[in-house]
Design an enzyme around this catalytic site. Structure first.
Site, PDB file in Angstrom:
ATOM      1  N   GLU A   1       1.281 -12.714   4.553  1.00 16.95           N
ATOM      2  CA  GLU A   1       1.868 -12.122   3.884  1.00 16.95           C
ATOM      3  C   GLU A   1       3.310 -11.752   4.396  1.00 16.95           C
ATOM      4  OE1 GLU A   1      -0.917  -9.519   1.059  1.00 16.95           O
ATOM      5  OE2 GLU A   1      -0.090  -8.574   2.899  1.00 16.95           O
TER       6      GLU A   1
ATOM      7  N   LYS B   1       2.420   4.413  -4.866  1.00 16.91           N
ATOM      8  CA  LYS B   1       2.721   3.899  -3.799  1.00 16.91           C
ATOM      9  C   LYS B   1       3.779   4.349  -2.896  1.00 16.91           C
ATOM     10  CE  LYS B   1      -0.825   0.892  -4.394  1.00 16.91           C
ATOM     11  NZ  LYS B   1      -0.740  -0.399  -4.414  1.00 16.91           N
TER      12      LYS B   1
ATOM     13  N   ASP C   1       0.754  -1.040   0.046  1.00 19.22           N
ATOM     14  CA  ASP C   1      -0.120   0.065  -0.027  1.00 19.22           C
ATOM     15  C   ASP C   1       0.780   1.323   0.018  1.00 19.22           C
ATOM     16  OD1 ASP C   1      -2.787  -1.360   0.228  1.00 19.22           O
ATOM     17  OD2 ASP C   1      -1.841  -2.089   2.024  1.00 19.22           O
TER      18      ASP C   1
END
Ligand code: 5RP
Length: 261
Positions: free
Chosen positions: A110, A128, A91
């Protein structure tokens, strides 16, 4: 590529460029989210074209389903034990390649997968890249038992932290709380700016109901940044290098037919 948005083109070229890191015989951690979905598709095609022996360890049930769909050999992390490479989205990433992840709610698996890898590569579009992490709400995974008490403890902890906002919200899925693949909830921390990500990560993880947070500190080695015009920038933190290349892609029917993410 006319029907693809510039952002999807950017995600695609980043994913495609990451195939340069894939070598025969590797066990690869497969990230989650829309950019990682492009990567899984590219990997499926790459493995089939090159006849590679690759095992994939998905970081979410959604990625597992897509990986099987594109014909990848899927195994669990317990079967793999250790991975050569993980490729995932993010993100946010900063100049030290520290990451903020978990927008899709898969941060725990993750992080486990990325930490169990010799190398972690992030693929992302240029939006990002940030100077300081924290504009994107920081997700933390909390156990359902006593989550409201955990939320209060998180709010109290944030008072002593170098952040610009302190609102904490329970992630919802419609009218019900969101559940992760591990059966937990997500609290989103609206911090606006995280002054000391390493410290925040350590302190938040001390709270008993917190399972893990979405800050990935010193885990990522390389960021591959895609642009809508086909340019790709590769930043390697270990080599201290920044390389630029361009992907001249042709629209292949298989890859672009049914982007499911
Ligand atoms: C999911 C993640 C994703 O990597 C992150 O949210 C980026 O997703 P996208 O590629 O769709 O922008 O951390 O938990």
């Amino acid at each position: 590529m006319s029907e693809l948005s510039p952002i999807d083109k950017a995600k695609f070229v980043a994913a495609k460029q990451a195939m340069a890191y894939v070598k025969d015989g590797m066990k690869i951690g497969l990230g989650s989210g829309s950019t990682a979905a492009w990567m899984v598709k590219c990997l499926g095609e790459h493995v089939a074209e090159q006849g590679l022996n690759i095992k994939g360890v998905p970081s979410s049930s959604r990625t597992a389903a897509l990986a099987r769909e594109v014909g990848l050999d899927v195994i669990s992390l317990d079967e793999a034990r250790w991975l050569d490479l993980t490729i995932d989205g993010a993100d946010e990433f900063d100049g030290n390649l520290n990451l903020l992840k978990g927008g899709g709610g898969s941060l725990l698996q993750e992080k486990i997968v990325a930490t169990a890898s010799d190398q972690m590569i992030v693929i992302a579009d240029a939006s990002k890249a940030v100077e300081t992490l924290g504009s994107f709400p920081l997700p933390i995974e909390v156990v359902p038992f006593g989550w409201q008490t955990t939320k209060v403890l998180v709010e109290e902890t944030l008072i002593g932290m170098d952040v610009l906002g302190r609102k904490v919200s329970l992630r919802m899925n419609g009218d019900a709380p969101f559940y992760t693949d591990e059966g937990n909830h997500i609290l989103d921390l609206h911090l606006n700016r995280i002054g000391n990500a390493r410290q925040l990560s350590l302190v938040i993880n001390q709270i008993p109901g917190v399972v893990e947070n979405g800050l990935f500190i010193d885990i990522c080695d390389v960021v591959v940044i895609g642009y809508g015009d086909g340019r790709v920038e590769v930043r390697d933190i270990n080599q201290g290098s920044i390389d630029e290349t361009r992907i001249d892609f042709v629209e292949t029917e298989n890859l672009f037919a049914d982007l499911s993410d």
